[in-house]
Design a protein around this motif. Structure first.
Motif, short mmCIF file in Angstrom:
data_model
loop_
_atom_site.label_atom_id
_atom_site.label_comp_id
_atom_site.label_asym_id
_atom_site.label_seq_id
_atom_site.Cartn_x
_atom_site.Cartn_y
_atom_site.Cartn_z
N PHE A 285 0.83 -1.26 -0.05
CA PHE A 285 0.07 -0.32 0.09
C PHE A 285 0.93 1.14 0.11
N PHE A 286 2.04 1.27 0.61
CA PHE A 286 2.89 2.46 0.94
C PHE A 286 3.36 2.78 -0.46
N PHE A 287 3.81 1.69 -1.14
CA PHE A 287 4.31 1.84 -2.77
C PHE A 287 3.21 2.40 -3.61
N VAL A 288 2.06 1.80 -3.53
CA VAL A 288 1.11 2.33 -4.18
C VAL A 288 0.59 3.98 -4.15
N LEU A 289 0.67 4.19 -2.89
CA LEU A 289 0.59 5.59 -2.36
C LEU A 289 1.60 6.38 -3.11
N ALA A 290 2.97 5.81 -2.91
CA ALA A 290 3.98 6.67 -3.71
C ALA A 290 3.81 6.81 -5.18
N HIS A 291 3.45 5.70 -5.57
CA HIS A 291 2.95 5.50 -7.07
C HIS A 291 2.19 6.61 -7.31
N PHE A 292 1.00 6.70 -6.72
CA PHE A 292 0.00 7.66 -6.99
C PHE A 292 0.36 9.16 -6.73
N SER A 293 1.18 9.14 -5.81
CA SER A 293 1.53 10.53 -5.41
C SER A 293 2.53 11.29 -6.51
N VAL A 294 3.21 10.34 -6.85
CA VAL A 294 4.38 10.96 -7.71
C VAL A 294 3.52 11.36 -9.18
N TRP A 295 2.55 10.50 -9.47
CA TRP A 295 1.72 10.95 -10.64
C TRP A 295 0.95 11.97 -10.50
N ALA A 296 0.40 12.07 -9.45
CA ALA A 296 -0.97 13.12 -9.14
C ALA A 296 -0.02 14.56 -8.82
N LEU A 297 1.19 14.56 -7.94
CA LEU A 297 1.69 15.69 -7.50
C LEU A 297 2.80 16.01 -8.45
N LEU A 298 3.55 15.13 -8.90
CA LEU A 298 4.96 15.58 -9.80
C LEU A 298 4.63 15.41 -11.19
N ASP A 299 3.77 14.75 -11.86
CA ASP A 299 3.61 14.51 -13.06
C ASP A 299 2.41 15.29 -13.54
N VAL A 300 1.34 15.05 -13.19
CA VAL A 300 0.19 15.67 -13.54
C VAL A 300 -0.08 17.30 -12.95
N GLN A 301 0.28 17.15 -11.58
CA GLN A 301 0.29 18.69 -11.12
C GLN A 301 -1.11 19.50 -10.85
N SER A 302 -2.13 18.86 -11.25
CA SER A 302 -3.63 19.40 -11.38
C SER A 302 -4.53 18.68 -10.88
N LEU A 303 -5.09 19.05 -10.08
CA LEU A 303 -6.48 18.23 -9.32
C LEU A 303 -7.40 17.91 -10.35
N GLY A 304 -7.62 19.25 -11.32
CA GLY A 304 -8.71 18.82 -12.56
C GLY A 304 -8.14 17.90 -13.45
N ARG A 305 -7.00 17.91 -13.76
CA ARG A 305 -6.26 16.93 -14.72
C ARG A 305 -6.21 15.48 -14.24
N VAL A 306 -6.22 15.31 -12.78
CA VAL A 306 -6.11 14.10 -12.32
C VAL A 306 -7.54 13.33 -12.56
N TRP A 307 -8.47 14.18 -11.96
CA TRP A 307 -9.96 13.74 -12.13
C TRP A 307 -10.29 13.53 -13.71
N ALA A 308 -9.88 14.40 -14.50
CA ALA A 308 -9.96 14.07 -15.86
C ALA A 308 -9.46 12.91 -16.50
N ASP A 309 -8.12 12.63 -16.00
CA ASP A 309 -7.51 11.10 -16.35
C ASP A 309 -8.21 10.18 -15.82
N ILE A 310 -8.65 10.27 -14.75
CA ILE A 310 -9.57 8.96 -13.89
C ILE A 310 -10.70 8.69 -14.84
N LEU A 311 -11.39 9.74 -15.32
CA LEU A 311 -12.76 9.66 -16.07
C LEU A 311 -12.31 9.03 -17.55
N LYS A 312 -11.13 9.59 -18.19
CA LYS A 312 -11.19 9.31 -19.68
C LYS A 312 -10.02 8.18 -19.91
N ARG A 313 -8.97 8.10 -19.16
CA ARG A 313 -8.11 6.95 -19.22
C ARG A 313 -8.63 5.81 -18.63
#
Length: 209
Positions: free
Chosen positions: A92-120
């Motif tokens: 779980f720790f590494f899944v959380l780290a995986h998600f955090s890197v994607w959301a905070l460092l890669d996507v860097q936008s709550l709106g884009r995070v939500w859009a990717d969840i819905l579209k991809r």
């Protein structure tokens, strides 16, 4: 005259003297080492993407390791049950780290995070698996086991579906045909198949109506 110990009994005797807490230390060290490699450019030209994948890959390996504990005991009598909680929490720790890197460092936008969840689709599947792990992590303690009773086991059987979703997420995420994601899916399906009581299943099918 006492019977000589089997190899499995000898191994279990050694394992009983090994604490589980060093696994947490090793997990944190490994996560920190990967982050340091990304920070210093040692993970290639796309360090954020590479770090995200490394964390996800480690999580999937730990998921497979956790699923292997029961079959290992069933077929070899070697028990790693005392380490399964640590393996699960580190997963779980590494899944959380995986998600955090994607959301905070890669996507860097709550709106884009939500859009990717819905579209991809691969993001949708990965998010479902991540959310499914949260109640398992929160109840991975002795208090929850006592409180939930038999329902605790039923709740933690969600990990079977979560494992499949994790492998499917990896297959969709991979670009082109790659063997490694398929190997993970094959290992997960194989480990889950060992939990099926095939003999009873065949007997029920052969029983007269």
């Amino acid at each position: 005259m006492a019977r000589p110990l089997t190899p499995a009994q000898r191994i279990n005797g050694v394992l009983r003297r090994v604490p589980a807490w060093p696994l947490y230390v090793l997990g944190v060290i490994w996560a920190g080492f990967l982050f340091w490699q990304a920070l210093t450019g040692r993970l290639g030209v796309e360090p954020i993407n590479a770090l995200e994948r490394e964390y996800g890959d480690t999580a999937l390996k730990l998921l497979v390791a956790g699923l292997a504990v029961t079959p290992l005991m069933k077929y070899t009598r070697i028990s790693l049950l005392k380490f399964r909680r640590a393996i699960g929490l580190l997963c779980f720790f590494f899944v959380l780290a995986h998600f955090s890197v994607w959301a905070l460092l890669d996507v860097q936008s709550l709106g884009r995070v939500w859009a990717d969840i819905l579209k991809r689709p691969y993001v949708t599947v990965g998010m479902i698996a991540f959310l499914g792990l949260i109640p398992l992590a929160l109840t991975s303690n002795d208090w929850s086991i006592r409180r939930l009773g038999r329902n605790w086991r039923r709740l933690h059987q969600l990990v079977y579906g979560i494992a499949i979703l994790g492998a499917v997420h990896y297959i969709w995420l991979a670009k082109g045909f790659q063997i490694e994601p398929l190997v993970y899916l094959g290992l997960i399906l194989g480990l889950l198949a060992t939990r099926i009581r095939w003999k009873s299943l065949f007997q029920q099918r052969r029983a007269p109506a």
